[in-house]
Design an enzyme around this catalytic site. Sequence first.
Site, mmCIF file in Angstrom:
data_model
loop_
_atom_site.group_PDB
_atom_site.id
_atom_site.type_symbol
_atom_site.label_atom_id
_atom_site.label_comp_id
_atom_site.label_asym_id
_atom_site.label_seq_id
_atom_site.Cartn_x
_atom_site.Cartn_y
_atom_site.Cartn_z
ATOM 1 N N ARG A 82 43.018 -25.757 -9.918
ATOM 2 C CA ARG A 82 41.817 -25.606 -9.088
ATOM 3 C C ARG A 82 40.652 -26.385 -9.687
ATOM 4 O O ARG A 82 39.855 -26.999 -8.962
ATOM 5 C CB ARG A 82 41.474 -24.116 -8.960
ATOM 6 C CG ARG A 82 40.433 -23.816 -7.918
ATOM 7 C CD ARG A 82 40.337 -22.325 -7.639
ATOM 8 N NE ARG A 82 39.853 -21.588 -8.799
ATOM 9 C CZ ARG A 82 39.755 -20.249 -8.850
ATOM 10 N NH1 ARG A 82 40.138 -19.514 -7.815
ATOM 11 N NH2 ARG A 82 39.302 -19.658 -9.926
ATOM 12 N N LYS A 184 35.082 -24.763 -6.966
ATOM 13 C CA LYS A 184 34.280 -23.853 -7.789
ATOM 14 C C LYS A 184 33.170 -24.650 -8.458
ATOM 15 O O LYS A 184 33.255 -25.028 -9.622
ATOM 16 C CB LYS A 184 35.176 -23.151 -8.813
ATOM 17 C CG LYS A 184 34.804 -21.693 -9.008
ATOM 18 C CD LYS A 184 35.877 -20.922 -9.730
ATOM 19 C CE LYS A 184 35.379 -19.576 -10.165
ATOM 20 N NZ LYS A 184 35.130 -18.624 -9.068
ATOM 21 N N GLU A 220 33.885 -15.296 3.197
ATOM 22 C CA GLU A 220 34.030 -14.521 1.959
ATOM 23 C C GLU A 220 32.666 -14.048 1.505
ATOM 24 O O GLU A 220 31.693 -14.135 2.255
ATOM 25 C CB GLU A 220 34.754 -15.355 0.894
ATOM 26 C CG GLU A 220 34.055 -16.645 0.525
ATOM 27 C CD GLU A 220 34.694 -17.341 -0.685
ATOM 28 O OE1 GLU A 220 35.122 -16.644 -1.622
ATOM 29 O OE2 GLU A 220 34.734 -18.582 -0.687
HETATM 30 C C1 LIG Z 1 35.809 -17.605 -8.304
HETATM 31 C C2 LIG Z 1 35.587 -17.244 -6.891
HETATM 32 C C3 LIG Z 1 36.401 -16.317 -6.213
HETATM 33 C C4 LIG Z 1 37.470 -15.514 -6.908
HETATM 34 O O1 LIG Z 1 38.508 -16.298 -7.398
HETATM 35 P P1 LIG Z 1 39.505 -15.738 -8.513
HETATM 36 O O2 LIG Z 1 40.336 -16.911 -8.858
HETATM 37 O O3 LIG Z 1 40.286 -14.644 -7.887
HETATM 38 O O4 LIG Z 1 38.660 -15.246 -9.630
HETATM 39 C C5 LIG Z 1 36.168 -16.101 -4.871
HETATM 40 N N1 LIG Z 1 35.185 -16.737 -4.201
HETATM 41 C C6 LIG Z 1 34.370 -17.615 -4.822
HETATM 42 C C7 LIG Z 1 33.300 -18.278 -4.048
HETATM 43 C C8 LIG Z 1 34.548 -17.906 -6.179
HETATM 44 O O5 LIG Z 1 33.735 -18.780 -6.772
#
Ligand SMILES: *Cc1c(COP(=O)(O)O)cnc(C)c1O
Length: 341
Positions: A82, A184, A220
């Site tokens: 990722r 991210k 989300e």
């Molecule tokens: C990091 C993150 C998540 C959660 O991801 P995990 O890999 O499960 O920790 C969900 N949404 C956003 C916007 C994120 O930055």
Amino acid sequence: MEKKNIDWASLGFGYVQTDYRYVSNYKDGAWDEGALITDANVVLNECAGVFQYAQTCFEGLKAYTTEDGHIVCFRPDLNASRMADSARRLEMPVFPEDRFVDAVVRTVRANAAYVPPYGSGATLYIRPYMMGTNPVIGVKPADEYQFRIFCTPVGPYFKGGAKPIVIKVSDFDRAAPQGTGHIKAGLNYAMSLHAIVTAHEEGFAENMYLDPRTRTRVEETGGANFIFITKDGKLVTPKSDSILPSITRRSLMVVAEKYLGMTVEHREVFFDELDSFAECGLCGTAAVISPVGKINDHGREIAFPSGMEEMGPVTKKLYDTLTGIQMGRLEAPEGWIVKID
Ligand SMILES: *Cc1c(COP(=O)(O)O)cnc(C)c1O
């Protein structure tokens, strides 16, 4: 190895400086060999790309002590890939995925004294990140980068049990179609801070973001994906190109299907259908799952039948199974657990 004298149970989710961090620098088209260092400070030129145009991305994962006393981390290969996706979208060089996993292992091993003991509820949070380091004033990608990993012990996310939260439907947008919602990047968080501070001032724990184009579909929250449980026990989770692909959510989909025999639907979820679900939760590395009791849509409340007292029964089963796998109480699928010590 002697553990640090830390009151694990009373730790919060905050920064505690540990002894070692990993650093590798990218220059003249190549990453150097990397090293564990003790200096927690980053000193950069005032014009570094990260300061001017926010060229930075990050990851988050955890290390735990398992029931039988090993230190492990959970699916770091998915964080590596990722982060590679994030880097490509931000015109940054990819830190090789195998080296990413190796650097996580080395950083945790060097800080083993800070990995909370089994049963404390606390964990070691690991933060890999990358930034443009050389001076950039014209708008373009940096030529030089730094990749770092630090870690910090964090307390049990829910002190005294996971109480359902109340969230609101946000009027702000988190991620544009064709934008950067699926990576991210710090920039996604910078612009969500106003929305979360506003939600907190209004008494809500989190924001539910809808798709900005039509405002009819659930996306989300600022930092966690949604899962819903239907009245007939299916797991439904929203699908959209602008949702960050949560590793917790992807793992829960496998747990639901392979461990609990549930039907899993990864599809568009319409805001209009939320009334029909039995349970709702937010999933991410930090809390694994936070149960949602109510969603407030401009004064109208959607209250899930699971109520405001405790996690819904299916959500609880998912939570217990995934944390059981992480803590070594249940057998993990091949490759999910990376042993560090
Ligand atoms: C990091 C993150 C998540 C959660 O991801 P995990 O890999 O499960 O920790 C969900 N949404 C956003 C916007 C994120 O930055």
